[in-house]
Design a protein around this motif. Structure first.
Motif, PDB file in Angstrom:
ATOM      1  N   ALA A 147       0.853  -1.272   0.115  1.00 61.89           N
ATOM      2  CA  ALA A 147       0.020   0.106   0.125  1.00 61.89           C
ATOM      3  C   ALA A 147       0.803   1.434   0.067  1.00 61.89           C
ATOM      4  O   ALA A 147       0.416   2.284  -0.695  1.00 61.89           O
ATOM      5  CB  ALA A 147      -1.068  -0.162   1.203  1.00 61.89           C
ATOM      6  N   LEU A 148       2.050   1.439   0.835  1.00 61.25           N
ATOM      7  CA  LEU A 148       2.932   2.548   0.751  1.00 61.25           C
ATOM      8  C   LEU A 148       3.627   2.492  -0.587  1.00 61.25           C
ATOM      9  O   LEU A 148       3.773   3.760  -1.056  1.00 61.25           O
ATOM     10  CB  LEU A 148       3.745   2.286   1.951  1.00 61.25           C
ATOM     11  CG  LEU A 148       3.553   2.667   3.204  1.00 61.25           C
ATOM     12  CD1 LEU A 148       4.584   2.449   4.516  1.00 61.25           C
ATOM     13  CD2 LEU A 148       3.463   4.159   3.195  1.00 61.25           C
ATOM     14  N   LEU A 149       4.051   1.344  -1.054  1.00 58.38           N
ATOM     15  CA  LEU A 149       4.626   1.606  -2.307  1.00 58.38           C
ATOM     16  C   LEU A 149       3.928   1.810  -3.333  1.00 58.38           C
ATOM     17  O   LEU A 149       4.123   2.731  -4.469  1.00 58.38           O
ATOM     18  CB  LEU A 149       5.308   0.116  -2.717  1.00 58.38           C
ATOM     19  CG  LEU A 149       6.597   0.032  -1.843  1.00 58.38           C
ATOM     20  CD1 LEU A 149       6.903  -1.691  -2.250  1.00 58.38           C
ATOM     21  CD2 LEU A 149       7.543   0.837  -1.925  1.00 58.38           C
ATOM     22  N   ASP A 150       2.516   1.597  -3.318  1.00 56.81           N
ATOM     23  CA  ASP A 150       1.364   2.225  -4.638  1.00 56.81           C
ATOM     24  C   ASP A 150       1.148   3.620  -4.096  1.00 56.81           C
ATOM     25  O   ASP A 150       1.348   4.468  -5.147  1.00 56.81           O
ATOM     26  CB  ASP A 150       0.138   1.408  -4.039  1.00 56.81           C
ATOM     27  CG  ASP A 150       0.175  -0.005  -4.596  1.00 56.81           C
ATOM     28  OD1 ASP A 150       1.044  -0.264  -5.486  1.00 56.81           O
ATOM     29  OD2 ASP A 150      -0.986  -0.748  -4.297  1.00 56.81           O
TER      30      ASP A 150
ATOM     31  N   ALA B 283       2.239   6.632  -7.131  1.00 56.85           N
ATOM     32  CA  ALA B 283       1.197   7.772  -7.454  1.00 56.85           C
ATOM     33  C   ALA B 283       1.909   9.044  -7.213  1.00 56.85           C
ATOM     34  O   ALA B 283       1.844   9.843  -8.073  1.00 56.85           O
ATOM     35  CB  ALA B 283      -0.101   7.644  -6.549  1.00 56.85           C
ATOM     36  N   PHE B 284       2.659   9.210  -6.086  1.00 50.92           N
ATOM     37  CA  PHE B 284       3.524  10.429  -5.807  1.00 50.92           C
ATOM     38  C   PHE B 284       4.584  10.440  -7.147  1.00 50.92           C
ATOM     39  O   PHE B 284       4.763  11.559  -7.829  1.00 50.92           O
ATOM     40  CB  PHE B 284       4.475  10.310  -4.464  1.00 50.92           C
ATOM     41  CG  PHE B 284       5.241  11.221  -4.086  1.00 50.92           C
ATOM     42  CD1 PHE B 284       5.089  12.673  -4.065  1.00 50.92           C
ATOM     43  CD2 PHE B 284       6.743  10.816  -4.170  1.00 50.92           C
ATOM     44  CE1 PHE B 284       6.241  13.452  -3.758  1.00 50.92           C
ATOM     45  CE2 PHE B 284       7.869  11.699  -4.076  1.00 50.92           C
ATOM     46  CZ  PHE B 284       7.236  12.935  -3.799  1.00 50.92           C
TER      47      PHE B 284
ATOM     48  N   ALA C  53       1.765  16.816  -5.418  1.00 53.43           N
ATOM     49  CA  ALA C  53       2.863  15.607  -5.156  1.00 53.43           C
ATOM     50  C   ALA C  53       3.216  16.017  -3.582  1.00 53.43           C
ATOM     51  O   ALA C  53       3.215  15.089  -2.705  1.00 53.43           O
ATOM     52  CB  ALA C  53       4.175  15.818  -5.909  1.00 53.43           C
ATOM     53  N   SER C  54       3.432  17.319  -3.229  1.00 58.67           N
ATOM     54  CA  SER C  54       3.367  17.591  -2.021  1.00 58.67           C
ATOM     55  C   SER C  54       2.265  17.124  -1.017  1.00 58.67           C
ATOM     56  O   SER C  54       2.494  16.814   0.171  1.00 58.67           O
ATOM     57  CB  SER C  54       3.609  19.232  -1.667  1.00 58.67           C
ATOM     58  OG  SER C  54       4.008  19.490  -0.510  1.00 58.67           O
ATOM     59  N   LYS C  55       1.093  17.415  -1.340  1.00 54.56           N
ATOM     60  CA  LYS C  55       0.002  17.034  -0.786  1.00 54.56           C
ATOM     61  C   LYS C  55      -0.155  15.404  -0.558  1.00 54.56           C
ATOM     62  O   LYS C  55      -0.425  15.059   0.433  1.00 54.56           O
ATOM     63  CB  LYS C  55      -1.125  17.397  -1.332  1.00 54.56           C
ATOM     64  CG  LYS C  55      -2.442  16.985  -0.471  1.00 54.56           C
ATOM     65  CD  LYS C  55      -3.885  17.936  -1.247  1.00 54.56           C
ATOM     66  CE  LYS C  55      -5.049  17.529  -0.462  1.00 54.56           C
ATOM     67  NZ  LYS C  55      -6.210  18.052  -1.092  1.00 54.56           N
ATOM     68  N   LYS C  56       0.389  14.840  -1.272  1.00 57.41           N
ATOM     69  CA  LYS C  56       0.167  13.414  -1.520  1.00 57.41           C
ATOM     70  C   LYS C  56       1.313  12.961  -0.186  1.00 57.41           C
ATOM     71  O   LYS C  56       0.984  11.900   0.423  1.00 57.41           O
ATOM     72  CB  LYS C  56       0.592  12.757  -3.000  1.00 57.41           C
ATOM     73  CG  LYS C  56       0.555  11.315  -2.876  1.00 57.41           C
ATOM     74  CD  LYS C  56      -0.509  10.662  -2.744  1.00 57.41           C
ATOM     75  CE  LYS C  56      -0.644   9.292  -3.223  1.00 57.41           C
ATOM     76  NZ  LYS C  56      -2.019   8.714  -2.960  1.00 57.41           N
TER      77      LYS C  56
ATOM     78  N   ASP D 160      -0.820  11.633   2.661  1.00 59.90           N
ATOM     79  CA  ASP D 160      -1.143  10.372   2.455  1.00 59.90           C
ATOM     80  C   ASP D 160       0.215   9.302   2.686  1.00 59.90           C
ATOM     81  O   ASP D 160       0.090   8.774   3.969  1.00 59.90           O
ATOM     82  CB  ASP D 160      -1.414  10.124   1.090  1.00 59.90           C
ATOM     83  CG  ASP D 160      -2.043   8.620   0.878  1.00 59.90           C
ATOM     84  OD1 ASP D 160      -2.184   7.960   1.837  1.00 59.90           O
ATOM     85  OD2 ASP D 160      -2.301   8.675  -0.576  1.00 59.90           O
ATOM     86  N   ILE D 161       1.137   9.909   2.307  1.00 61.32           N
ATOM     87  CA  ILE D 161       2.606   8.714   2.746  1.00 61.32           C
ATOM     88  C   ILE D 161       3.034   9.094   4.187  1.00 61.32           C
ATOM     89  O   ILE D 161       3.113   8.020   4.884  1.00 61.32           O
ATOM     90  CB  ILE D 161       3.626   9.208   1.665  1.00 61.32           C
ATOM     91  CG1 ILE D 161       3.024   8.931   0.207  1.00 61.32           C
ATOM     92  CG2 ILE D 161       4.869   8.483   1.977  1.00 61.32           C
ATOM     93  CD1 ILE D 161       3.960   9.194  -0.901  1.00 61.32           C
ATOM     94  N   GLN D 162       3.328  10.337   4.608  1.00 59.57           N
ATOM     95  CA  GLN D 162       3.818  10.532   5.781  1.00 59.57           C
ATOM     96  C   GLN D 162       2.846  10.181   6.840  1.00 59.57           C
ATOM     97  O   GLN D 162       3.320   9.424   7.855  1.00 59.57           O
ATOM     98  CB  GLN D 162       3.970  12.034   5.894  1.00 59.57           C
ATOM     99  CG  GLN D 162       4.765  12.228   7.309  1.00 59.57           C
ATOM    100  CD  GLN D 162       4.951  13.798   7.452  1.00 59.57           C
ATOM    101  OE1 GLN D 162       4.889  14.556   6.304  1.00 59.57           O
ATOM    102  NE2 GLN D 162       5.692  14.146   8.631  1.00 59.57           N
ATOM    103  N   LYS D 163       1.420  10.421   6.621  1.00 57.23           N
ATOM    104  CA  LYS D 163       0.722   9.910   7.726  1.00 57.23           C
ATOM    105  C   LYS D 163       0.602   8.284   7.694  1.00 57.23           C
ATOM    106  O   LYS D 163       0.401   7.722   8.979  1.00 57.23           O
ATOM    107  CB  LYS D 163      -0.716  10.432   7.453  1.00 57.23           C
ATOM    108  CG  LYS D 163      -0.865  11.999   7.721  1.00 57.23           C
ATOM    109  CD  LYS D 163      -2.363  12.516   7.654  1.00 57.23           C
ATOM    110  CE  LYS D 163      -1.979  14.179   8.036  1.00 57.23           C
ATOM    111  NZ  LYS D 163      -3.192  14.719   8.125  1.00 57.23           N
ATOM    112  N   SER D 164       0.723   7.665   6.662  1.00 55.94           N
ATOM    113  CA  SER D 164       0.524   6.316   6.776  1.00 55.94           C
ATOM    114  C   SER D 164       1.874   5.698   7.404  1.00 55.94           C
ATOM    115  O   SER D 164       1.706   4.854   8.182  1.00 55.94           O
ATOM    116  CB  SER D 164       0.570   5.679   5.260  1.00 55.94           C
ATOM    117  OG  SER D 164      -0.619   6.207   4.762  1.00 55.94           O
TER     118      SER D 164
END
Length: 132
Positions: A63-66, A70-71, A83-86, A90-94
């Motif tokens: 899931a993180l790699l997906d 996307a990033f 990209a910054s928002k993602k 998304d990534i940092q929170k995960s």
């Protein structure tokens, strides 16, 4: 001599803050082009040991790699704001919620490493956006 079909190397390459790609050449031919932001983040997540995940390591890693893929697509499209928002929402929170900090000897990537990398990537995204 021993021939390998595949080899893994790890090296440190200095590149400008706003670099969009790093090209590796053999003579006059480009043999590999990588986006340093996308690829370093992807590699750091791939290196997280299973024990670094709170549960279901293979699913969480995928899931993180997906999310990172996307990033990377957003970076390719020069959608720096997205990209910054993602990266942060998304990534940092995960990473913060799914990865636990482990300081076991020999571990090549930790939660702390990934979070520090995310902070450095953000500075590079901002530099790219300014040269867009």
């Amino acid at each position: 001599s021993i021939e390998f079909d595949e080899a893994s190397i790890q090296l440190t390459v200095a590149y400008p803050l706003n670099a969009a790609s790093v090209r590796f050449r053999k003579r006059d031919r480009v043999v590999l082009t990588v986006d340093p932001l996308f690829q370093t983040l992807r590699f750091a997540i791939e290196l997280l040991p299973d024990a670094a995940f709170d549960k279901n390591p293979s699913q969480r890693r995928k899931a993180l790699l997906d999310k990172v893929d996307a990033f990377g697509h957003q970076l390719d499209q020069k959608a720096f704001q997205g990209a910054s928002k993602k990266l942060h929402e998304d990534i940092q929170k995960s990473v913060e919620s799914w990865v636990v900090q482990r300081d076991d000897p020999g571990v090549r990537s930790t939660k702390r490493d990934v979070l520090m990398l995310i902070d450095r990537i953000e500075a590079r995204i901002q530099a790219r956006a300014q040269t867009k």
